[in-house]
Design a protein around this motif. Structure first.
Motif, PDB file in Angstrom:
ATOM      1  N   PRO A 172      -2.295   8.966   4.962  1.00 26.96           N
ATOM      2  CA  PRO A 172      -2.616   9.538   3.755  1.00 26.96           C
ATOM      3  C   PRO A 172      -3.922  10.292   3.536  1.00 26.96           C
ATOM      4  CG  PRO A 172      -2.517   7.151   3.268  1.00 26.96           C
ATOM      5  CD  PRO A 172      -2.287   7.684   4.734  1.00 26.96           C
ATOM      6  N   LEU A 173      -4.204  10.697   2.805  1.00 26.49           N
ATOM      7  CA  LEU A 173      -5.577  11.664   2.349  1.00 26.49           C
ATOM      8  C   LEU A 173      -6.284  10.655   0.845  1.00 26.49           C
ATOM      9  CD1 LEU A 173      -7.871  13.669   3.011  1.00 26.49           C
ATOM     10  CD2 LEU A 173      -6.578  14.809   1.067  1.00 26.49           C
ATOM     11  N   GLN A 195      -4.614   0.599   6.020  1.00 21.68           N
ATOM     12  CA  GLN A 195      -3.523   0.466   6.419  1.00 21.68           C
ATOM     13  C   GLN A 195      -2.552   0.698   4.915  1.00 21.68           C
ATOM     14  OE1 GLN A 195      -2.771  -0.214   9.154  1.00 21.68           O
ATOM     15  NE2 GLN A 195      -4.854  -0.200   9.922  1.00 21.68           N
ATOM     16  N   ALA A 196      -1.609   1.927   4.816  1.00 20.76           N
ATOM     17  CA  ALA A 196      -1.535   2.451   3.491  1.00 20.76           C
ATOM     18  C   ALA A 196      -0.523   2.075   3.322  1.00 20.76           C
ATOM     19  CB  ALA A 196      -1.600   3.505   3.116  1.00 20.76           C
ATOM     20  N   VAL A 197       0.279   1.582   4.023  1.00 27.92           N
ATOM     21  CA  VAL A 197       2.021   0.713   3.710  1.00 27.92           C
ATOM     22  C   VAL A 197       2.410  -0.677   4.276  1.00 27.92           C
ATOM     23  CG1 VAL A 197       4.432   0.599   5.231  1.00 27.92           C
ATOM     24  CG2 VAL A 197       2.706   2.990   4.783  1.00 27.92           C
ATOM     25  N   SER A 256      -0.727   2.373   8.919  1.00 26.79           N
ATOM     26  CA  SER A 256      -1.350   3.487   8.525  1.00 26.79           C
ATOM     27  C   SER A 256      -0.293   4.549   7.559  1.00 26.79           C
ATOM     28  CB  SER A 256      -2.303   3.991   9.084  1.00 26.79           C
ATOM     29  OG  SER A 256      -1.319   4.611  10.761  1.00 26.79           O
ATOM     30  N   GLY A 257       0.562   4.883   8.332  1.00 24.30           N
ATOM     31  CA  GLY A 257       1.541   5.974   7.120  1.00 24.30           C
ATOM     32  C   GLY A 257       2.610   5.948   6.929  1.00 24.30           C
ATOM     33  N   LEU A 258       3.750   6.738   6.627  1.00 23.23           N
ATOM     34  CA  LEU A 258       4.657   6.861   7.000  1.00 23.23           C
ATOM     35  C   LEU A 258       5.463   7.522   7.747  1.00 23.23           C
ATOM     36  CD1 LEU A 258       5.177   8.204   3.206  1.00 23.23           C
ATOM     37  CD2 LEU A 258       5.553   6.031   3.500  1.00 23.23           C
ATOM     38  N   ARG A 268       5.922  -0.581   0.448  1.00 28.89           N
ATOM     39  CA  ARG A 268       5.579  -0.824  -0.419  1.00 28.89           C
ATOM     40  C   ARG A 268       4.712   0.694   0.057  1.00 28.89           C
ATOM     41  NH1 ARG A 268       3.002  -5.466  -0.580  1.00 28.89           N
ATOM     42  NH2 ARG A 268       1.179  -5.595  -0.791  1.00 28.89           N
ATOM     43  N   PHE A 269       4.072   1.481  -0.330  1.00 28.32           N
ATOM     44  CA  PHE A 269       3.162   3.097  -0.218  1.00 28.32           C
ATOM     45  C   PHE A 269       1.874   2.743  -1.173  1.00 28.32           C
ATOM     46  CE2 PHE A 269       1.636   7.268   0.085  1.00 28.32           C
ATOM     47  CZ  PHE A 269       0.905   6.767   1.091  1.00 28.32           C
TER      48      PHE A 269
END
Length: 375
Positions: free
Chosen positions: A273-274, A305-307, A364-366, A232-233
């Motif tokens: 992400p921003l 950590q967005a992911v 941290s990101g995609l 999930r993001f």
């Protein structure tokens, strides 16, 4: 229990000894949760025994006592390679008498060796002219008789001048060490092994460097080695911290934003992400410039950590034990989530005929920063 896998159980007050055969025969399931952060790792053992078994008295009396410490040590040997699942102390014992001729169920729960540091308060204990890392090393040294070895990374804090200030402890050893870790932007955790009965007490930054573990593979035919895997993001949990450095000339605080790329945690995602939120760390104004930056980096590491990923694997198919606190590759999850991830948590569930691990990942990101992962 499983072909190719050997589970060793050691227990006892103070110094753990190999459990007798009867105890191993009564053991039905094992659950061990290993953490990468400063959250305590824990375990749960479930036994099926007769109502009048002397094991009930042994565990209820020894396992329920705080002093001496009732140690529990679990070692899994897979394909000739031994890994310590947990080295801890029993904190709770439960008994459920059987009915209708069924055996009784004895459940032992416990935490890692840090629980031994949370028993006695040492309020007011002075540490003159000692920087935080020296205090931590001295505190951990008190538990050498339990096999604890300090693994301390010096922080950038300057030692206090005794004529100006003498640091004094507040709370138990565990509470005080965690407070020092938070102030330095560090974590404090236990790392069991490498030898049975020994644990490293790590006090330092959370690091995601090192070679990744063999890749977790899904939706790739015969190469699959995980049973489930999902991602999930969530960018709402990310933040941009702003630290304040006190200017000695103007007496005014200078705000400095901290980037999402941390020196000791290189980006594992190509497109972060921003962050939608800005957090002001006003308590950093009294710190040195370097100390304020370190506090900002630590805050950024926890909120970048967005992911988030989670899944389940069969240990025998994976071929080894997945360990938290390091990185692991992912294949077959799609281009957005393939690549290297940080292993945040691993829960090992072992029953007769089955050994599975539930795991939690983060980055941290995609998109991957590298097209290749370790197979």
């Amino acid at each position: 229990m499983i072909k190719g896998l050997t589970l060793s159980l050691m227990m006892g007050p103070g110094v753990p000894l190999t459990a007798p055969r009867g105890v191993l025969d009564a053991l039905q399931s094992v659950k061990v949760t290993a953490e990468s952060s400063d959250t305590q790792s824990g375990f749960e053992l479930t036994f099926q025994i007769e109502k009048n078994s002397p094991l009930i008295t042994l565990f209820m009396l020894s396992g329920g006592a705080a002093i001496p410490f009732f140690r529990v040590l679990l070692i899994a040997t897979l394909s000739g390679r031994s890994e310590t699942l947990i080295d801890g102390v029993a904190t709770q014992t439960q008994i459920a008498p059987g009915s209708g001729g069924r055996s009784a169920t004895l459940t032992i729960q416990g935490k890692d060796m840090s629980a031994a540091m949370d028993i006695l308060p040492f309020d007011g204990l002075p540490y003159p002219a000692m920087p935080p890392f020296a205090r931590v090393a001295l505190i951990v040294a008190k538990y050498a008789f339990l096999g604890l070895i300090p693994k301390v990374i010096p922080s950038l804090d300057e030692p206090p001048i005794p004529t100006e200030r003498i640091p004094r402890q507040s709370g138990s050893d565990l509470e005080y060490v965690r407070t020092l870790a938070e102030e330095a932007g560090y974590i404090f955790k236990m790392e069991p092994g490498p030898a049975p009965g020994l644990s490293f007490a790590y006090w330092g930054p959370q690091i995601s460097l090192g070679a990744p573990q063999p890749a977790l593979t899904i939706d790739s035919g015969h190469a699959d080695n995980v049973e489930s895997l999902s991602f999930r993001f969530e960018k709402d949990g990310t933040e941009i911290p702003i630290v304040f450095i006190h200017n000695q000339l103007t007496k005014a605080p200078i705000p400095i934003p901290i980037p999402g790329q941390i020196p000791f945690m290189p980006p594992l995602g190509l497109v972060p992400p921003l962050p939608p939120k800005v957090t002001l760390l006003k308590d950093t104004a009294h710190l040195s410039p370097i100390g304020a930056l370190v506090r900002g980096f630590a805050h950024s590491a926890k909120h970048s950590q967005a992911v988030q990923g989670q899944g389940t694997l069969d240990v025998m198919r994976y071929g080894r034990l997945l360990k938290p606190g390091g990185t692991v590759g992912v294949r077959g999850a799609g281009i957005a989530f393939d690549g290297v991830h940080f292993v945040e948590r691993v829960t090992s569930n072992l029953t007769r005929g089955s050994f599975k691990q539930d795991f939690a990942l983060k980055r941290s990101g995609l998109l991957p920063t590298s097209e290749h992962v370790t197979v």
